[in-house]
Motif scaffolding. Structure first.
Motif, PDB file in Angstrom:
ATOM      1  N   GLY A   1      -5.095   1.912  -5.922  1.00 43.00           N
ATOM      2  CA  GLY A   1      -4.925   0.634  -5.216  1.00 43.00           C
ATOM      3  C   GLY A   1      -4.991   0.850  -3.725  1.00 43.00           C
ATOM      4  O   GLY A   1      -5.416   1.900  -3.235  1.00 43.00           O
ATOM      5  N   GLN A   2      -4.537  -0.127  -3.004  1.00 45.21           N
ATOM      6  CA  GLN A   2      -4.635  -0.117  -1.542  1.00 45.21           C
ATOM      7  C   GLN A   2      -3.712   0.927  -0.934  1.00 45.21           C
ATOM      8  O   GLN A   2      -2.592   1.139  -1.399  1.00 45.21           O
ATOM      9  CB  GLN A   2      -4.256  -1.506  -1.022  1.00 45.21           C
TER      10      GLN A   2
ATOM     11  N   THR B   1       5.218   5.373  -2.760  1.00 47.91           N
ATOM     12  CA  THR B   1       4.277   4.987  -3.814  1.00 47.91           C
ATOM     13  C   THR B   1       3.727   3.574  -3.651  1.00 47.91           C
ATOM     14  O   THR B   1       2.601   3.287  -4.047  1.00 47.91           O
ATOM     15  CB  THR B   1       4.952   5.094  -5.186  1.00 47.91           C
ATOM     16  N   ALA B   2       4.531   2.680  -3.095  1.00 45.08           N
ATOM     17  CA  ALA B   2       4.138   1.277  -2.898  1.00 45.08           C
ATOM     18  C   ALA B   2       5.274   0.581  -2.167  1.00 45.08           C
ATOM     19  O   ALA B   2       6.344   1.165  -1.972  1.00 45.08           O
ATOM     20  CB  ALA B   2       3.860   0.586  -4.236  1.00 45.08           C
TER      21      ALA B   2
ATOM     22  N   GLY C   1       0.801  -1.218   0.000  1.00 45.16           N
ATOM     23  CA  GLY C   1       0.000   0.000   0.000  1.00 45.16           C
ATOM     24  C   GLY C   1       0.833   1.266   0.000  1.00 45.16           C
ATOM     25  O   GLY C   1       1.961   1.294   0.485  1.00 45.16           O
ATOM     26  N   ALA C   2       0.262   2.341  -0.544  1.00 41.32           N
ATOM     27  CA  ALA C   2       0.934   3.635  -0.610  1.00 41.32           C
ATOM     28  C   ALA C   2       0.734   4.408   0.688  1.00 41.32           C
ATOM     29  O   ALA C   2      -0.232   4.189   1.425  1.00 41.32           O
ATOM     30  CB  ALA C   2       0.389   4.434  -1.792  1.00 41.32           C
ATOM     31  N   SER C   3       1.655   5.337   0.951  1.00 43.67           N
ATOM     32  CA  SER C   3       1.587   6.185   2.137  1.00 43.67           C
ATOM     33  C   SER C   3       2.021   7.594   1.756  1.00 43.67           C
ATOM     34  O   SER C   3       2.771   7.781   0.804  1.00 43.67           O
ATOM     35  CB  SER C   3       2.522   5.684   3.249  1.00 43.67           C
ATOM     36  N   VAL C   4       1.548   8.566   2.540  1.00 48.31           N
ATOM     37  CA  VAL C   4       2.030   9.935   2.400  1.00 48.31           C
ATOM     38  C   VAL C   4       2.411  10.434   3.787  1.00 48.31           C
ATOM     39  O   VAL C   4       1.669  10.231   4.763  1.00 48.31           O
ATOM     40  CB  VAL C   4       0.968  10.857   1.767  1.00 48.31           C
TER      41      VAL C   4
END
Length: 272
Positions: free
Chosen positions: A200-201, A227-228, A126-129
């Motif tokens: 996506g997730q 990004t992933a 999963g992506a994060s910010v």
């Protein structure tokens, strides 16, 4: 007959410099460029994370940044042309503090650092910010991630502890600016997270915060986008895909445009 006067030398084409709000009695939407600093993580002797199939983080994030640069340079927001500035546009090492200073030198309106996670288990996805935190990390995972990213300078032989001390002295004088920067960064982060989440997730549904060295420009809203998970075989495969890289660049572009629609850059003063 008298010899002809020599032709005047051609004037070099000088790129437009963003005017600072307040320099003129009236500001119009075309007074200056909107500059977005893009920061592809790692580079050179620092490959960043490496996926199970050998994909290197530094290569993927540079490609995404280059695709995003194309989109930014072709975009206008409320009459203001946008331009992207890359802290690195090739495979070379740039210290964390230098990345921040480069963005400040061009008076960037935003700073977006682009990465691809790795974790100790291949199941993480999963992506994060992330935005900066002054009061500790928002989770143990965010703290772990910041510590890992902040070690990049060690790979390039930089005395990170001494540089961190120097930057600490410099930035403690700017607490009020940092507080405003974090507020703007969280706004930007939420918009980007919403766009990336459509691909996506998400690893976490909210913007995380931690003490990332690369997010410490006191006067520029700054986020770090993971990004992933390149350590996840399925996500590594997506990151290698040119189609997915294009989708990522499109999502980030939509988020940046949405941010400026709600936060017109002319309303912000510059202190650089």
């Amino acid at each position: 007959p008298l010899p002809a006067a020599p032709a005047a030398p051609a004037r070099p084409i000088v790129p437009a410099v963003p005017a600072r709000p307040g320099n003129r009695a009236t500001a119009t939407p075309t007074d200056r460029l909107i500059i977005v600093a893009l920061d592809p993580g790692h580079g050179g002797e620092d490959p960043g994370a490496i996926g199970p199939a050998g994909t290197r983080e530094k290569d993927v994030v540079l490609r995404v940044a280059q695709l995003l640069r194309q989109r930014i340079n072709a975009t206008t927001v409320a009459g203001n042309p946008m331009r992207a500035y890359l802290t690195r546009d090739g495979d070379y090492f740039v210290p964390l503090g230098t990345r921040v200073q480069k963005a400040r030198d061009v008076q960037a309106d935003l700073f977006v650092s682009i990465h691809a996670d790795a974790f100790t288990t291949p199941a993480a996805r999963g992506a994060s910010v992330f935005a900066l935190s002054q009061s500790g990390a928002s989770s143990a995972a965010a703290r772990w991630m910041a510590n890992k990213e902040n070690q990049s300078d060690l790979v390039g032989g930089i005395n990170a502890q001494r540089q961190a001390q120097d930057r600490y002295v410099q930035f403690t004088k700017l607490d009020m600016s940092i507080t405003a920067q974090i507020k703007d960064s969280l706004q930007l982060g939420r918009v980007l997270l919403g766009e990336i989440g459509q691909l996506g997730q998400l690893h976490k549904p909210q913007v995380e915060q931690a003490g990332f060295a690369v997010l410490k420009a006191p006067d520029i809203p700054s986020v770090l986008v993971e990004t992933a998970f390149i350590s996840n075989p399925e996500e590594e495969k997506r990151l290698r895909s040119s189609a997915y890289q294009e989708q990522l660049a499109n999502a980030l572009m939509r988020g940046i445009t949405r941010y400026f629609a709600k936060n017109p850059p002319l309303a912000r003063s510059r202190s650089v």
